[in-house]
Design a protein around this motif. Structure first.
Motif, PDB file in Angstrom:
ATOM      1  N   GLY A 102       0.820  -1.210   0.000  1.00  0.00           N
ATOM      2  CA  GLY A 102       0.000   0.000   0.000  1.00  0.00           C
ATOM      3  C   GLY A 102       0.853   1.258   0.000  1.00  0.00           C
ATOM      4  O   GLY A 102       0.576   2.217  -0.734  1.00  0.00           O
ATOM      5  N   TRP A 103       1.906   1.265   0.805  1.00  0.00           N
ATOM      6  CA  TRP A 103       2.817   2.414   0.876  1.00  0.00           C
ATOM      7  C   TRP A 103       3.539   2.608  -0.457  1.00  0.00           C
ATOM      8  O   TRP A 103       3.625   3.729  -0.972  1.00  0.00           O
ATOM      9  CB  TRP A 103       3.794   2.190   2.032  1.00  0.00           C
ATOM     10  N   LEU A 104       4.056   1.498  -1.025  1.00  0.00           N
ATOM     11  CA  LEU A 104       4.742   1.602  -2.314  1.00  0.00           C
ATOM     12  C   LEU A 104       3.784   2.031  -3.426  1.00  0.00           C
ATOM     13  O   LEU A 104       4.131   2.869  -4.264  1.00  0.00           O
ATOM     14  CB  LEU A 104       5.405   0.273  -2.681  1.00  0.00           C
ATOM     15  N   GLY A 105       2.579   1.453  -3.429  1.00  0.00           N
ATOM     16  CA  GLY A 105       1.592   1.847  -4.441  1.00  0.00           C
ATOM     17  C   GLY A 105       1.239   3.320  -4.334  1.00  0.00           C
ATOM     18  O   GLY A 105       1.152   4.027  -5.347  1.00  0.00           O
ATOM     19  N   SER A 106       1.058   3.790  -3.108  1.00  0.00           N
ATOM     20  CA  SER A 106       0.779   5.225  -2.900  1.00  0.00           C
ATOM     21  C   SER A 106       1.950   6.066  -3.377  1.00  0.00           C
ATOM     22  O   SER A 106       1.769   7.118  -4.002  1.00  0.00           O
ATOM     23  CB  SER A 106       0.510   5.503  -1.419  1.00  0.00           C
ATOM     24  N   SER A 107       3.159   5.610  -3.060  1.00  0.00           N
ATOM     25  CA  SER A 107       4.361   6.350  -3.464  1.00  0.00           C
ATOM     26  C   SER A 107       4.484   6.402  -4.984  1.00  0.00           C
ATOM     27  O   SER A 107       4.764   7.464  -5.547  1.00  0.00           O
ATOM     28  CB  SER A 107       5.606   5.700  -2.860  1.00  0.00           C
ATOM     29  N   TYR A 108       4.280   5.277  -5.651  1.00  0.00           N
ATOM     30  CA  TYR A 108       4.322   5.279  -7.120  1.00  0.00           C
ATOM     31  C   TYR A 108       3.223   6.162  -7.696  1.00  0.00           C
ATOM     32  O   TYR A 108       3.388   6.769  -8.748  1.00  0.00           O
ATOM     33  CB  TYR A 108       4.178   3.855  -7.672  1.00  0.00           C
ATOM     34  N   PHE A 109       2.106   6.224  -7.001  1.00  0.00           N
ATOM     35  CA  PHE A 109       0.993   7.069  -7.463  1.00  0.00           C
ATOM     36  C   PHE A 109       1.325   8.554  -7.299  1.00  0.00           C
ATOM     37  O   PHE A 109       0.735   9.402  -7.927  1.00  0.00           O
ATOM     38  CB  PHE A 109      -0.278   6.717  -6.685  1.00  0.00           C
ATOM     39  N   GLY A 110       2.267   8.846  -6.409  1.00  0.00           N
ATOM     40  CA  GLY A 110       2.639  10.236  -6.158  1.00  0.00           C
ATOM     41  C   GLY A 110       1.976  10.793  -4.917  1.00  0.00           C
ATOM     42  O   GLY A 110       1.978  11.999  -4.687  1.00  0.00           O
ATOM     43  N   PRO A 124       9.924   6.396  -1.459  1.00  0.00           N
ATOM     44  CA  PRO A 124      11.151   5.733  -1.912  1.00  0.00           C
ATOM     45  C   PRO A 124      11.285   5.546  -3.423  1.00  0.00           C
ATOM     46  O   PRO A 124      12.314   5.076  -3.891  1.00  0.00           O
ATOM     47  CB  PRO A 124      11.071   4.371  -1.220  1.00  0.00           C
ATOM     48  N   VAL A 125      10.249   5.914  -4.174  1.00  0.00           N
ATOM     49  CA  VAL A 125      10.246   5.648  -5.616  1.00  0.00           C
ATOM     50  C   VAL A 125       9.751   6.877  -6.367  1.00  0.00           C
ATOM     51  O   VAL A 125       9.059   7.740  -5.810  1.00  0.00           O
ATOM     52  CB  VAL A 125       9.354   4.434  -5.957  1.00  0.00           C
ATOM     53  N   GLU A 133      -0.583   1.181 -10.361  1.00  0.00           N
ATOM     54  CA  GLU A 133      -1.759   0.333 -10.562  1.00  0.00           C
ATOM     55  C   GLU A 133      -1.422  -1.140 -10.333  1.00  0.00           C
ATOM     56  O   GLU A 133      -2.195  -1.875  -9.710  1.00  0.00           O
ATOM     57  CB  GLU A 133      -2.329   0.544 -11.964  1.00  0.00           C
ATOM     58  N   THR A 134      -0.251  -1.571 -10.799  1.00  0.00           N
ATOM     59  CA  THR A 134       0.159  -2.969 -10.609  1.00  0.00           C
ATOM     60  C   THR A 134       0.400  -3.266  -9.133  1.00  0.00           C
ATOM     61  O   THR A 134      -0.081  -4.278  -8.608  1.00  0.00           O
ATOM     62  CB  THR A 134       1.432  -3.264 -11.429  1.00  0.00           C
ATOM     63  N   VAL A 135       1.150  -2.397  -8.467  1.00  0.00           N
ATOM     64  CA  VAL A 135       1.467  -2.608  -7.052  1.00  0.00           C
ATOM     65  C   VAL A 135       0.187  -2.590  -6.218  1.00  0.00           C
ATOM     66  O   VAL A 135       0.004  -3.420  -5.318  1.00  0.00           O
ATOM     67  CB  VAL A 135       2.488  -1.562  -6.549  1.00  0.00           C
ATOM     68  N   LEU A 136      -0.708  -1.658  -6.510  1.00  0.00           N
ATOM     69  CA  LEU A 136      -1.955  -1.581  -5.741  1.00  0.00           C
ATOM     70  C   LEU A 136      -2.874  -2.773  -6.029  1.00  0.00           C
ATOM     71  O   LEU A 136      -3.635  -3.188  -5.156  1.00  0.00           O
ATOM     72  CB  LEU A 136      -2.660  -0.245  -5.984  1.00  0.00           C
ATOM     73  N   ALA A 137      -2.777  -3.341  -7.229  1.00  0.00           N
ATOM     74  CA  ALA A 137      -3.536  -4.570  -7.510  1.00  0.00           C
ATOM     75  C   ALA A 137      -3.008  -5.710  -6.631  1.00  0.00           C
ATOM     76  O   ALA A 137      -3.794  -6.483  -6.074  1.00  0.00           O
ATOM     77  CB  ALA A 137      -3.431  -4.933  -8.992  1.00  0.00           C
ATOM     78  N   PHE A 138      -1.683  -5.807  -6.486  1.00  0.00           N
ATOM     79  CA  PHE A 138      -1.110  -6.805  -5.574  1.00  0.00           C
ATOM     80  C   PHE A 138      -1.529  -6.531  -4.133  1.00  0.00           C
ATOM     81  O   PHE A 138      -1.770  -7.460  -3.357  1.00  0.00           O
ATOM     82  CB  PHE A 138       0.416  -6.850  -5.691  1.00  0.00           C
ATOM     83  N   HIS A 139      -1.629  -5.258  -3.772  1.00  0.00           N
ATOM     84  CA  HIS A 139      -2.096  -4.872  -2.430  1.00  0.00           C
ATOM     85  C   HIS A 139      -3.512  -5.424  -2.204  1.00  0.00           C
ATOM     86  O   HIS A 139      -3.782  -6.034  -1.163  1.00  0.00           O
ATOM     87  CB  HIS A 139      -2.071  -3.340  -2.317  1.00  0.00           C
ATOM     88  N   VAL A 140      -4.387  -5.227  -3.177  1.00  0.00           N
ATOM     89  CA  VAL A 140      -5.770  -5.711  -3.059  1.00  0.00           C
ATOM     90  C   VAL A 140      -5.795  -7.239  -2.977  1.00  0.00           C
ATOM     91  O   VAL A 140      -6.511  -7.810  -2.139  1.00  0.00           O
ATOM     92  CB  VAL A 140      -6.637  -5.194  -4.231  1.00  0.00           C
ATOM     93  N   TRP A 141      -5.021  -7.913  -3.808  1.00  0.00           N
ATOM     94  CA  TRP A 141      -4.980  -9.382  -3.750  1.00  0.00           C
ATOM     95  C   TRP A 141      -4.402  -9.861  -2.427  1.00  0.00           C
ATOM     96  O   TRP A 141      -4.834 -10.889  -1.894  1.00  0.00           O
ATOM     97  CB  TRP A 141      -4.224  -9.960  -4.941  1.00  0.00           C
ATOM     98  N   GLY A 142      -3.472  -9.108  -1.877  1.00  0.00           N
ATOM     99  CA  GLY A 142      -2.949  -9.437  -0.549  1.00  0.00           C
ATOM    100  C   GLY A 142      -4.030  -9.335   0.508  1.00  0.00           C
ATOM    101  O   GLY A 142      -4.130 -10.188   1.401  1.00  0.00           O
ATOM    102  N   VAL A 143      -4.862  -8.298   0.408  1.00  0.00           N
ATOM    103  CA  VAL A 143      -5.968  -8.129   1.351  1.00  0.00           C
ATOM    104  C   VAL A 143      -6.962  -9.276   1.214  1.00  0.00           C
ATOM    105  O   VAL A 143      -7.443  -9.820   2.222  1.00  0.00           O
ATOM    106  CB  VAL A 143      -6.678  -6.767   1.135  1.00  0.00           C
ATOM    107  N   ILE A 144      -7.271  -9.655  -0.006  1.00  0.00           N
ATOM    108  CA  ILE A 144      -8.203 -10.772  -0.229  1.00  0.00           C
ATOM    109  C   ILE A 144      -7.623 -12.063   0.359  1.00  0.00           C
ATOM    110  O   ILE A 144      -8.334 -12.824   1.032  1.00  0.00           O
ATOM    111  CB  ILE A 144      -8.523 -10.915  -1.733  1.00  0.00           C
ATOM    112  N   THR A 145      -6.353 -12.303   0.133  1.00  0.00           N
ATOM    113  CA  THR A 145      -5.700 -13.494   0.679  1.00  0.00           C
ATOM    114  C   THR A 145      -5.693 -13.446   2.199  1.00  0.00           C
ATOM    115  O   THR A 145      -5.978 -14.446   2.875  1.00  0.00           O
ATOM    116  CB  THR A 145      -4.262 -13.618   0.139  1.00  0.00           C
ATOM    117  N   LEU A 146      -5.377 -12.277   2.746  1.00  0.00           N
ATOM    118  CA  LEU A 146      -5.396 -12.101   4.198  1.00  0.00           C
ATOM    119  C   LEU A 146      -6.790 -12.391   4.751  1.00  0.00           C
ATOM    120  O   LEU A 146      -6.943 -13.109   5.746  1.00  0.00           O
ATOM    121  CB  LEU A 146      -4.959 -10.679   4.574  1.00  0.00           C
TER     122      LEU A 146
END
Length: 189
Positions: A102-110, A124-125, A133-146
């Motif tokens: 989530g932090w990386l996705g937000s950072s890539y988003f600006g 950091p990026v 969008e890719t990182v945040l998609a992994f974030h969402v899939w992580g939440v679903i898995t969690l």
């Protein structure tokens, strides 16, 4: 009767549960309101609670490494003991990975991550919306898995309580007293 978890382990467990119960609906709400101040506030609160979950997970893991949990019932089949251990460690991994994504996705988003307005996490990026969008998609899939693993964890706890009628669920409930918490370290260390 199996030993109960200590007060610190219980506090980490239930504070983490509370964090998840707060952060998931915030995540859903922030994606379903229109752009504007309300959405920005929901994003900020979601990110702040995610940071708290990450810190709780780190403290909780350090505590667990020096304070092993009570053993599972001796008559529990080996595959169930292995499944319980694997589920716990994957839950720990996700409690770290999902907030970092989530932090990386937000950072890539600006978007900088302000934690309750007290401080801002480093970015950091460089901004890259496609990567975001890719990182945040992994974030969402992580939440679903969690969420799926939490449901499995809850189902196993209820199975222990209502079907096996053992103490596995009761030893994590607040108010239950067990053996005092002790470190596995040598007293002179």
């Amino acid at each position: 009767m199996a030993a109960s978890y200590g007060a610190t382990a219980k506090a980490f467990h239930w504070l983490t549960v509370l964090g998840i119960v707060i952060v998931v609906p915030l995540g859903i709400a922030m994606l379903n309101v229109g752009p504007g101040e309300t959405q920005n506030s929901l994003f900020d609160l979601h990110r702040s609670v995610g940071f708290v979950i990450f810190v709780l997970a780190a403290a909780r893991l350090l505590w667990r490494l020096s304070h092993p949990p009570p053993p599972l019932p001796a008559d529990l089949p080996g595959w169930q003991q292995a499944a319980a251990l694997a589920t716990h460690w994957v839950l720990y991994a996700l409690l770290f990975t999902v907030p970092v994504l989530g932090w990386l996705g937000s950072s890539y988003f600006g978007a900088a991550v302000s934690v309750f307005g007290l401080f801002t996490l480093p970015v950091p990026v460089a901004q890259d919306r496609a990567v975001a969008e890719t990182v945040l998609a992994f974030h969402v899939w992580g939440v679903i898995t969690l969420g799926a693993l939490v449901a499995l964890h809850m189902g196993a706890a209820l199975h222990h309580h209502f079907v096996r009628r053992d103490d596995v669920l009761a030893r994590m409930l607040p108010g239950r007293h067990g053996a005092p918490e002790r470190s596995t370290r040598h007293p002179t260390a």
